[in-house]
Structure formats: C-alpha cells, structure tokens
Design an enzyme around this catalytic site. Sequence first.
Site, PDB file in Angstrom:
ATOM      1  N   LYS A 278       0.825  -1.218   0.000  1.00 25.43           N
ATOM      2  CA  LYS A 278       0.000   0.000   0.000  1.00 25.43           C
ATOM      3  C   LYS A 278       0.855   1.263   0.000  1.00 25.43           C
ATOM      4  O   LYS A 278       2.044   1.241   0.286  1.00 25.43           O
ATOM      5  CB  LYS A 278      -0.982  -0.046   1.162  1.00 25.43           C
ATOM      6  CG  LYS A 278      -2.036  -1.131   0.926  1.00 25.43           C
ATOM      7  CD  LYS A 278      -3.249  -1.014   1.789  1.00 25.43           C
ATOM      8  CE  LYS A 278      -4.305  -2.034   1.323  1.00 25.43           C
ATOM      9  NZ  LYS A 278      -5.484  -2.049   2.182  1.00 25.43           N
ATOM     10  N   ARG A 313      -3.150 -10.551   4.536  1.00 25.94           N
ATOM     11  CA  ARG A 313      -3.525 -10.566   3.121  1.00 25.94           C
ATOM     12  C   ARG A 313      -2.374  -9.963   2.331  1.00 25.94           C
ATOM     13  O   ARG A 313      -2.051  -8.778   2.500  1.00 25.94           O
ATOM     14  CB  ARG A 313      -4.818  -9.767   2.914  1.00 25.94           C
ATOM     15  CG  ARG A 313      -5.353  -9.786   1.495  1.00 25.94           C
ATOM     16  CD  ARG A 313      -6.667  -9.000   1.399  1.00 25.94           C
ATOM     17  NE  ARG A 313      -7.265  -9.111   0.068  1.00 25.94           N
ATOM     18  CZ  ARG A 313      -6.977  -8.308  -0.954  1.00 25.94           C
ATOM     19  NH1 ARG A 313      -6.096  -7.323  -0.795  1.00 25.94           N
ATOM     20  NH2 ARG A 313      -7.567  -8.484  -2.127  1.00 25.94           N
TER      21      ARG A 313
END
Length: 337
Positions: A278, A313
């Site tokens: 991210k 994840r």
Amino acid sequence: MKRYFRPIPQSDLHRPADALTLAGGWTWFDRIEVLTREGAELIAAKEAPSDVLQRLTDPRANIAGLPMERPTIMGILNVTPDSFSDGGDHNAPDRAVAHARQMVAQGADLIDVGGESTRPGATLVPDDQEIARTAPVIAAIRVEMDVPISIDTRKAAVAKATVQAGADIVNDVSGFTFDTDLAGYCASAKVPVMVMHAQGDPQTMQDAPCYDDVLLDVFDFLEERVEALVAAGIPRGQIIVDPGIGFGKTLQHNLLLLNRLSLFHSLGCAILLGVSRKRFIGTIGKAPEPKYRAAGSVSVGLRAVMDGVQMLRVHDVAETRSALDLWMAVHRAEYNE
C-alpha cells in the site's frame, strides 16, 4: 462513557503465572489499556469485566478449515485489468490459475479472488462482468487445488455465483453496507465472512478522509457491523474483522490504527490485516513502485503478528511465508523439519 479494552500482547518466553492467552493463539497478556474518547489508563488484565476477558481469551474457531491459533497467509489474486499493484497480470483464467498454484506452493493458506478493483478512484464493475471474471477462475482452482478460497466482493449476486463455483468465504470491503442482500445470503448459505471498514467507496474514499478518533471510530463501525451480521444469522466465530488500512484513511490514520491494532481482539473475532504494497509503505519505505514494497509489507505484517493478528492478506507470499516461519521459530525457540 464508553470504554474500549485493548490487550497488550506479549510473546516473551517468561510468562507470568497470571497471564492470559490472547484469542487462543501464540501471544499472552497481563495488562489492558482502557481507552475512552477523553484518555487512557493501564489496568491489570484481571481487573477487566468478565465479558471483556471472555471475548479476549476465547479461542477463535476454525474458518473454512483454517485454524486460527496460528498466523495464516491469504494470497491475493486480482483478476482485474486495473488493480493498483498487479492489474492486468492475472486477468486471464490460465494466468490466474497458474498464479494461484504458485502461491499455494509458496505457502499461501487461502486464495482471495477479486474481480473489481478497490484502488482509490476505481469505478463500479457490473455484476455480470465481475462474475465472468471470477467464477471460472474459482471453479478451476477448486478442481485443481485443495485450498480455501475467498471471494472479494460487495455484491450478493457475485457472492452467490462464486460460492456455487467453489468459494468458501465472502470478503466484503464495504462492511456489508453496499448490498443489503449480501449478509442474508451468507447466513442462509452458512458462508463465513470478512467484514472490513472503509470510509466512502473506492471512487471517493481518499478525498480528504476525516475522523473524530480513527481507532475508536473504526472500532465502533466494526462492532456495529459484527452485531448486525450476528443478528442476520452469521455466528461470531465465523466473522473475521479487518480495519481497512488505506481505505478512506491518510498515512497518519493508518499508523494510528496499526499502533493499537490489538484493540480489535475485543470484538471476539479473528482479525485480518491487508497492508500489502500500500501507498504508505511506499512513502515511508521509499519504494515508489508497488512491486518493490515486499520488505515494507512483511515488516508491517510481522508487527501485526506480534499483536496476535490471525491473517495477513499479501501479494508477496514467498517472502511473507519465509519471514513468518522464521519469526515463529524464534518465538518458540524451536524448529521442527
């Protein structure tokens, strides 16, 4: 005044006699930070209300056959042309199945299949198009591999089609607020769910997100969503919560959530964390290209595991598995070949 109870997880081998095991997992705690919207204090764990302690200590149930007493890895399989990190890499069925095969070989415990990008600015994908992207891939994985599969969708029609194709879990980034039929379907089909917090939808979520207190606001949202899902007929033990790092949150919001991540154990559910590649990892770790953010992603993931988070994840399965196996070996001071 509402109080929030955050256990302070420890993993040291020298465990006090009165320490409690957190969520039936690999960490323990003997202190709790009690938070309000006006401040915080530290108390001994035994001073917390009995119902709070029960939710903090109850072992988390297996989900889709996966034990929650050890950290697990969810491998990301985006069958989209426009996901932020790997868009277009796996959006043909043969490439998607090959990548799932590779992730399982590298140590993924679960494959998360998504047919609609949730990157900032992404637009809505019609149901039939999302089904066409995901259902054939899930069916092919199910035929070839004995691995749990989650479908990353906000839509009841997509969930129904992909569960029929072989998906085991529904992972909704909208927290079951986008499609009012989705929770009822999951309850009737007895499908475990993952419920995530997001402020706004993918198209607008990064347009100046704002909170009174990001940690407590996200907790309140997930608490309300968990209670709604339980009322709909989904057992608490079959619900995984996700604070939604990067979904309607600034870099500082992300750091504040990660810093006190263990608060979410008091919901009595397993916790999923998705930070892989991210933007904040690229910013802090000076890695502008998403595909070169594995080191930062693993670093934040291991910090979450120290807080007792049950599922990571990730895009980079091999790197995460290697790091996680090493961390657990050091934590236990043993290695069994």
